[in-house]
Every structure is written in C-alpha cells, then in structure tokens.
Motif scaffolding. Structure first.
Motif, PDB file in Angstrom:
ATOM      1  N   LYS A 113       6.623   4.268  -0.982  1.00 27.90           N
ATOM      2  CA  LYS A 113       7.042   3.751   0.322  1.00 27.90           C
ATOM      3  C   LYS A 113       6.899   4.827   1.396  1.00 27.90           C
ATOM      4  O   LYS A 113       6.474   4.552   2.531  1.00 27.90           O
TER       5      LYS A 113
ATOM      6  N   SER B   9       7.140  -6.295   1.909  1.00 31.86           N
ATOM      7  CA  SER B   9       6.573  -5.960   0.608  1.00 31.86           C
ATOM      8  C   SER B   9       5.302  -6.753   0.341  1.00 31.86           C
ATOM      9  O   SER B   9       5.041  -7.788   0.957  1.00 31.86           O
TER      10      SER B   9
ATOM     11  N   TYR C 218      11.656  -3.625   2.232  1.00 33.97           N
ATOM     12  CA  TYR C 218      11.238  -4.292   0.992  1.00 33.97           C
ATOM     13  C   TYR C 218      11.380  -5.804   1.112  1.00 33.97           C
ATOM     14  O   TYR C 218      10.555  -6.566   0.597  1.00 33.97           O
TER      15      TYR C 218
ATOM     16  N   ASP D  96      11.701   6.496  -2.940  1.00 36.96           N
ATOM     17  CA  ASP D  96      10.435   5.824  -3.236  1.00 36.96           C
ATOM     18  C   ASP D  96       9.307   6.563  -2.530  1.00 36.96           C
ATOM     19  O   ASP D  96       9.108   6.421  -1.323  1.00 36.96           O
TER      20      ASP D  96
ATOM     21  N   CYS E 187       6.365  -2.326  -3.046  1.00 37.35           N
ATOM     22  CA  CYS E 187       6.921  -3.301  -3.977  1.00 37.35           C
ATOM     23  C   CYS E 187       8.312  -2.842  -4.386  1.00 37.35           C
ATOM     24  O   CYS E 187       8.554  -1.648  -4.558  1.00 37.35           O
ATOM     25  N   LEU E 188       9.199  -3.784  -4.556  1.00 41.51           N
ATOM     26  CA  LEU E 188      10.561  -3.477  -4.965  1.00 41.51           C
ATOM     27  C   LEU E 188      10.541  -2.878  -6.371  1.00 41.51           C
ATOM     28  O   LEU E 188      10.051  -3.514  -7.309  1.00 41.51           O
TER      29      LEU E 188
END
Length: 562
Positions: free
Chosen positions: A65, A225, A221, A62, A39-40
C-alpha cells in the motif's frame, strides 16, 4: 511483546524498479504493466487478531500500500527504491521499535522484496527477531533459511497457533530445542528436520475476528482496493468493500495451483453464525455495502451456500453487492444456488476455467472441468441477469500452441462479459513449479519472476510465443469481440473502457473500445475526442500502428479529423 506485522510488496525488486522507471517516463503499458491497486491483507489480519487476543501489542504496516501511495503521489519522480525502503519502511521500524517483525510473503515472485525488508530491519535494529510466514516461506523455507539468511524463524502453514506459540517461548533459554521439536516452526538449526509440516487449523470458528481496526488507512482498502473495483460489476454509487474468508482448503488436484501447499486439501468452514457475526461487525464499524468472499471454493456445500444467502437477505435486504474474487466452482452452481446468490447481492461472477481444451483439462491440469458444463452455467447466470467473467491461463507445461488456440476459441464462444487471460507463472508448492524446476524450463532467477508474465520455454513453445498468444487473445476476446459492444450495451462498454484507460492511459485498444462505445451512444463530440486521442496514440508509437494493422483497423480511419 511488541509485534509489527508487515505486508510485503506483491512484486519483486526487479518489478518495483521497473515500475519506477515507467513512472519517470510517464508511460503505463497494458502489455507489461500490472495492477498495483491494494488488497485487504486478510491473512495478516487474522494473525493480528490472534496475537492481540493473546495479549501482545500488535501493529500492522502494508508496504504494498505504501508503494501504491508513493506511486500515485509523485514520490518516485524524485526518489528511488532505496529511498522508499529507507524513508517509508525504515521510518516505520524506527517509530514502532518492534521486538518481533512478522512478514507475510505471498508467492515466490515477492521474495526479493521480502529479503530487502528483512535486510533493512536488521540494519536498523540488529536485535530484532524476524519471522516469516505465508505461502512462500511455507514452501521454500529450506532455501530461505539455508542460503539467504532472510529470517530467524519461519512459521509453516496456517500460522495463527504456531506464531502465538513462538512468541510465548521466544525468550526461553531452551528455545532452540523447543523449535526443533515443534512440527510447524523452523529456524537456522532445524530447517532440515524431516518431520516439519504445515499447520492446518481444523476449527476455524475458534479463530479471533480479523483485526481490521489495526490496519492504518482502512478507508482506502474499503473504497480503492483492486477487488472493490472489479471489471463489469454493477456497483453502488459509493462502494465500501471488505473481504472475508469463510473456508480454507480445496479438494481439487489442479497441477498449477499451490493453495493446497499451505491450506491443505481438507475443506474446512466457518459456521454461518461466525460469518454473520463477522459481517455485523463490518457493517457497524465500517458501513460496508459490498462483501468480497475470498475462498478458493466457497460453494462446495450447496446447503451452506443457500443458508448463508438466505440469512444475509433476511437481515440485510438489498444492502450488499456480493463478490467472489477467486471465483466459484462451476460444478456446484444450479438454478437454485444462483437464484439465492442473486437475491443476496451477486451481480458479477467469475469462473476459473483455465483451459478451453478438454484434453488439457483432464491430462495436464487434472482439474477435469467439463467445458460443456461451463457453457450451461453461463446460460443459467444470464437468466438471472448476472455479469459473467472467466479466468483463462495459457502456457501450461505440456500444452501446445494449437491447444492454446483452443482456449482462445472457447473464450470467444463463451459469451462472457470479460475474460482474464493470463500467462502461467509456476508457483512454489505446485506440481507445475516442481516440473519446471526439474526440467529447467524457467528462464532467469525464479525469485525475480513477475506473476502473469511469460517465463517458461518448453519443447512445445517459447516464452515469447506464449506472450504473443496471451496478448493476441486478450485483444480478440475482450476488445474486438467485446460482448457489451456486440450487444449494443454501450453505456456499460463506456464504463468498462474508461476504467481501463484510467489505469492504462496508453492502451490503444481500450481507447478504440471507448470510441466505439461513444459512437454507439451518438455522443458525437466525445466520440470525436476519443478518436483524436486514438490517432495520437497511433502516431506516437510505431508498435501501436502495427497492432492496428494486424487487426484490420485502418490507420486512415484513426486519422480522420485530426
């Protein structure tokens, strides 16, 4: 100053290790697994924009990620979690060599992963300054600073101004005294001060644009995502989805929600001018064609909602698909609002209903949503051809098993395209969390809980009973009573079940749904292959056989042609 802003994994160390074990045995269970897609990290991006504007060298990493990518690449077939932290996280720290590490921690369920990130950072560079921010430290900073030594500082509430202030004064000789006097920053010496509060930023338009361009691997993303691949959305052939936040704060008093504990209850908005400038930049920089507005209550102000929609349509006619991952308030949807949202690109909507019991709505949740209104709004949305999804939760403190069944029956009768039925996991900062702690209703260590899993046992139910209710409700509502199958919209049903099987290839009811969708289209060969796979899943797992028997799907039917 060189600052590394890091996104923590969304799950605990326990859950990360469990997922590695699942990977090694080649199994992904819909009843136990969670969605690992990325998720962003909008909170981190806002902070990065602010710090860059103040002249700091800012980097973003991240770790969620990174775990997602290692999970998909086969890395964990030969590496364990300590390898991951040493090589992925430790390698990043060594390469960047930050003066300050800022870690965003969302909920208490990720706190053990945050502690591990901090431990590795201190091991690699004992001189590094570790600062925590976000929902979890804002609500549990006394526990973190008092016992776990996870950080040097915690920034409470909306961190843009406070974190910038901390960096400006970090090297001052009297920093200890300055922090003691600051209302929104705490350290080891001041965390018990009684006047510490969570920062609230009133003029959102003064904030810097979120620093999307500092986020490595932005295309992932935009295209992979969690929210850019939402269930039931009618997306473009190639979706490039970016999240934005247009408001902060929610005036509702829901006992299960903890958003107010960070953002307050005062509703504050970006101007529509700011939003349009933001979207212009995303289009120019990233060719975005889907906007995810991640507000808790976007449509609170009708005039603003319509103004935004009309300006978006005027400037970008037909360009966007519009999504609201956190849902829209049912109270504020009428034919005029829905019509404008549809023109702006709304194709799929989510209602946060939570409970199908009016008693629970009023006396337990304090949301007091009139359930008849929800049904009326669904009909308005159907009129405009909008896909309808709904959020439900079972296992509230004070709820009975009979009231949970009321929720299931409401979901069955709502005529939604999909219902997300979750188990309550109390979040730090919510009234439900305080009640669970006070009465010792939660099993195990609260920091190791997994969001959406059953961890509560009350005088009305056990954790195992709630887990069974949730699983049973999901099968009855979304699979056996699937709206697309009932309406003979078999193409959409096929797309839905194929998407599910991509994430959960062993989920037998997704396979059953795919078989039904293919049969409905007279795709005989593909339907036979789907049936063969269904039989394999049943034959290889005794529990699958029990599920099929429970819902009256004959075992012999699955064995035909195998």
């Amino acid at each position: 100053m060189k600052v590394l802003l890091a996104v923590s994994p969304n799950y605990s160390i326990f859950m990360l290790n469990e997922e590695i074990a699942n990977i090694r045995r080649g199994y992904s269970d819909f009843t136990k697994d969670v969605d690992w897609r990325i998720c962003l990290p909008l909170g981190i991006l806002y902070l990065a924009g602010t710090l860059r504007e103040a002249g700091h060298e800012v980097h973003i990493y991240d770790l969620h990620k990174a775990f997602y990518e290692c999970r998909n690449s086969g890395y964990f077939q030969t590496h364990d979690l300590q390898d991951f932290f040493r090589e992925q996280w430790g390698g990043t720290l060594k390469a960047i060599k930050p003066d300050v590490l800022g870690v965003g921690a969302l909920f208490n369920v990720s706190s053990t992963a945050v502690a591990e990130m901090s431990r590795w950072a201190r091991q690699i560079d004992p001189a590094i300054t570790v600062v925590l921010g976000g929902h979890y430290p804002s609500n549990q900073y006394k526990k973190m600073l008092g016992k776990q030594m996870m950080c040097d500082y915690a920034v409470l509430g909306e961190a843009e101004d406070s974190f910038r202030w901390l960096l400006e004064h970090l090297r001052d000789a009297d920093i200890k005294d300055l922090v003691k006097k600051h209302p929104h920053v705490v350290d080891q010496h001041s965390y018990m001060e009684p006047l510490k509060t969570k920062a609230i930023i009133h003029d959102l338009d003064k904030l810097a644009t979120p620093a999307y361009d500092l986020l490595p691997g932005m295309d992932a993303y935009l295209e992979e995502s969690l929210h850019s691949q939402r269930m039931g959305s009618h997306l473009f052939a190639k979706t490039r989805a970016a999240g934005i936040v247009s408001s902060r704060g929610c005036p509702l008093m829901c006992t299960f929600c903890a958003a107010h504990a960070t953002h307050g209850r005062q509703y504050r908005m970006h101007s529509v001018d700011y939003m349009m400038d933001h979207i212009d930049w995303l289009v120019e920089k990233y060719d975005v064609n889907q906007i995810l507005i991640e507000d808790d209550m976007f449509n609170l102000k009708k005039e603003r909602t319509i103004d935004f929609c009309q300006r978006l349509v005027k400037k970008y006619p037909g360009r966007f698909s519009l999504e609201f991952p956190n849902g829209l308030g049912a109270w504020f949807l009428d034919d005029d609002v829905v019509g404008n949202l549809k023109l702006a690109g709304l194709r799929s909507i989510t209602f946060a209903v939570e409970s199908g019991s009016q008693y629970i709505q009023k006396h337990v949740l304090k949301k007091n949503l009139n359930l008849n209104i929800v049904k009326e709004k669904v009909q308005i949305l159907r009129k405009h051809g909008i896909n309808v999804r709904a959020f439900f939760i079972v296992g509230f403190i004070g709820e009975t098993l009979a009231q949970m069944e009321e929720t299931v029956q409401f979901a069955l009768n709502l005529d939604a395209d999909w219902c997300e039925i979750k188990v309550l996991t109390p979040l730090a900062g919510s009234e439900m969390f305080d009640l669970a702690v006070k009465n010792s209703y939660m099993s195990g260590e609260t920091d190791e809980h997994v969001y959406g899993r059953s961890c509560l046992s009350t005088p009305e139910f056990t954790a195992e009973q709630v887990k069974d209710v949730q699983y049973d409700a999901n099968i009855r509502v979304n699979f056996l009573n699937n709206r697309q199958l009932r309406e003979k919209n078999y193409v959409e049903a096929e797309r839905t079940f194929r998407k599910l099987l991509k994430s959960f290839p062993h989920h037998i009811f997704s396979q059953w749904g795919l078989w039904q969708a293919l049969k409905g289209q007279n795709k005989h060969d593909e339907a036979q292959e789907a049936l063969r796979r269904l039989a394999q899943l049943a034959q290889s797992d005794e529990q699958n056989q029990k599920w099929l028997k429970r819902y009256g799907i004959e075992w012999s039917e699955c064995s035909v042609g195998v």
